[in-house]
Scaffold this motif. Structure first.
Motif, PDB file in Angstrom:
ATOM      1  N   ALA A   1      33.592  42.810  64.404  1.00 58.93           N
ATOM      2  CA  ALA A   1      34.165  43.983  63.740  1.00 58.93           C
ATOM      3  C   ALA A   1      33.267  44.462  62.600  1.00 58.93           C
ATOM      4  O   ALA A   1      33.149  45.668  62.361  1.00 58.93           O
ATOM      5  CB  ALA A   1      35.560  43.657  63.221  1.00 58.93           C
ATOM      6  N   GLY A   2      32.650  43.526  61.882  1.00 58.44           N
ATOM      7  CA  GLY A   2      31.750  43.927  60.817  1.00 58.44           C
ATOM      8  C   GLY A   2      30.495  44.593  61.342  1.00 58.44           C
ATOM      9  O   GLY A   2      29.978  45.532  60.736  1.00 58.44           O
ATOM     10  N   ALA A   3      30.009  44.131  62.482  1.00 60.79           N
ATOM     11  CA  ALA A   3      28.754  44.649  63.026  1.00 60.79           C
ATOM     12  C   ALA A   3      28.935  45.951  63.788  1.00 60.79           C
ATOM     13  O   ALA A   3      28.171  46.908  63.600  1.00 60.79           O
ATOM     14  CB  ALA A   3      28.110  43.604  63.933  1.00 60.79           C
ATOM     15  N   LEU A   4      29.953  46.019  64.675  1.00 58.05           N
ATOM     16  CA  LEU A   4      30.117  47.167  65.567  1.00 58.05           C
ATOM     17  C   LEU A   4      31.430  47.922  65.370  1.00 58.05           C
ATOM     18  O   LEU A   4      31.633  48.950  66.022  1.00 58.05           O
ATOM     19  CB  LEU A   4      30.031  46.721  67.030  1.00 58.05           C
ATOM     20  N   GLY A   5      32.316  47.426  64.517  1.00 56.46           N
ATOM     21  CA  GLY A   5      33.606  48.098  64.366  1.00 56.46           C
ATOM     22  C   GLY A   5      34.454  47.893  65.596  1.00 56.46           C
ATOM     23  O   GLY A   5      34.636  46.776  66.069  1.00 56.46           O
TER      24      GLY A   5
END
Length: 344
Positions: free
Chosen positions: A134-138
């Motif tokens: 979630a932090g990298a690609l949402g």
């Protein structure tokens, strides 16, 4: 603790993100998007600087200890609210290492404890790989490789999660810092013995770091932090790679393993965005150069994108999404749950 801390912004809605791993807890606050004062990012605006605990959450017969988790988290939440000038925490997103296999106590006890202590009814419990995603690609489909001491790849088409590796330094984590360090130290011992496949360059590095290498097994085997000790040698392997073919081959092999893990979890249809996150990639061109080549060969449809944020950013994003009833990432009994909502 009351649900809202005093101050001029006592009624301001905030979300709390928590990243729990082997080095302790990190926690941060954000104003969720759509609330007054929020920006345009999907997870809103980050609040005060994150706070950390120095002690990892204990594990016991029921897995990760929920009581110890709360004992550490509550003072951190108070400090963050004080720094923010007050507010109401309306949702919490938690990413925890080991949640998939050791999360029974957290899932059973943490939601009620958070409601009682913070007045929060919306809680998401996620594996740390999910918050890294979630932090990298949402909430876009794709694949993320999170690599440091260990390594795990996770991908989703937004219908289900797909995982590869993350099995620890004895059974997997292929291409990780611990894997690279172990391979480098094997080359050290081969050089010490006079066997093929040894590296005199790495032998010299190991002697500088550990002393006479005949004593290395006695130093290494009894330790409970063996993966971290192994990973501490990975930067030395990378430093030797330009001039030492054994070190270079180790990093090329690591790149193959990383690319294989990414390929295993990419969605089957369409282009696949791939992001790399974690401290391993700070090894630089010695690793990322061959990794780019491997990804191009194995995933020609992949689109490499920079990671937008880290696992704490991912926990905050998930918290903001459940606060706004817009969570698109797939629910999974082991990987991502929203207690209360998933049970209804």
């Amino acid at each position: 603790m009351t649900p809202a801390a005093g101050g001029p912004d006592a009624d301001r809605a905030l979300v709390l993100g928590v990243d729990s791993g082997g080095s302790g807890l990190r926690a941060g606050l954000a104003v969720p998007s759509g609330a007054p004062g929020a920006g345009v990012r999907g997870d809103g605006v980050r609040g005060p600087a994150p706070v950390r605990s120095a002690e990892p959450v204990r594990t016991g017969v029921r897995g990760i200890d929920a009581e110890h988790f709360m004992t550490q988290l509550l003072p951190m939440a108070r400090e963050l609210l004080d720094r923010a000038g007050g507010g109401r925490i309306v949702a919490v997103g938690i990413g925890a290492a080991g949640l998939a296999t050791l999360g029974d106590d957290l899932r059973a006890r943490l939601p009620a404890a958070l409601e009682q202590s913070l007045g929060v009814r919306r809680v998401a419990l996620a594996a740390d790989a999910v918050t890294a995603y979630a932090g990298a690609l949402g909430d876009r489909p794709g694949a993320v490789v999170a690599a440091g001491t260990g390594l795990i790849a996770i991908g989703t088409d937004l219908a289900a999660w797909h995982r590869a590796d993350g099995w620890g330094h004895l059974l997997g984590d292929c291409g990780s810092g611990a894997w690279i360090g172990r391979a480098g130290l094997e080359a050290v011992m081969r050089a010490h013995d006079g066997r093929d496949g040894g590296s005199k360059a790495l032998l010299g590095r190991a002697e500088d770091l550990f002393g006479p290498v005949a004593g290395l097994p006695a130093q290494l085997y009894p330790r409970t932090d063996r993966p971290a000790v192994l990973a501490s040698f990975a930067p030395h392997v990378a430093a030797c790679a330009a001039d030492d073919p054994v070190a270079r081959d180790i990093l090329c092999a690591a790149a193959r393993h990383i690319a294989q893990a990414a390929a295993a979890v990419c969605p089957a249809e369409g282009d696949c965005e791939v992001a790399l996150t974690g401290g391993l990639f700070k090894l630089g061109e010695a690793l990322t150069g061959p990794l780019d080549e491997e990804l191009t060969e194995r995933l020609p449809r992949a689109v490499r994108v920079p990671a937008a944020g880290d696992p704490l950013d991912g926990a905050l994003r998930i918290a903001a999404d459940i606060a706004a009833n817009r969570l698109r990432l797939p629910r999974d009994p082991r990987m991502l749950t929203v207690p209360g909502e998933d049970d209804s």
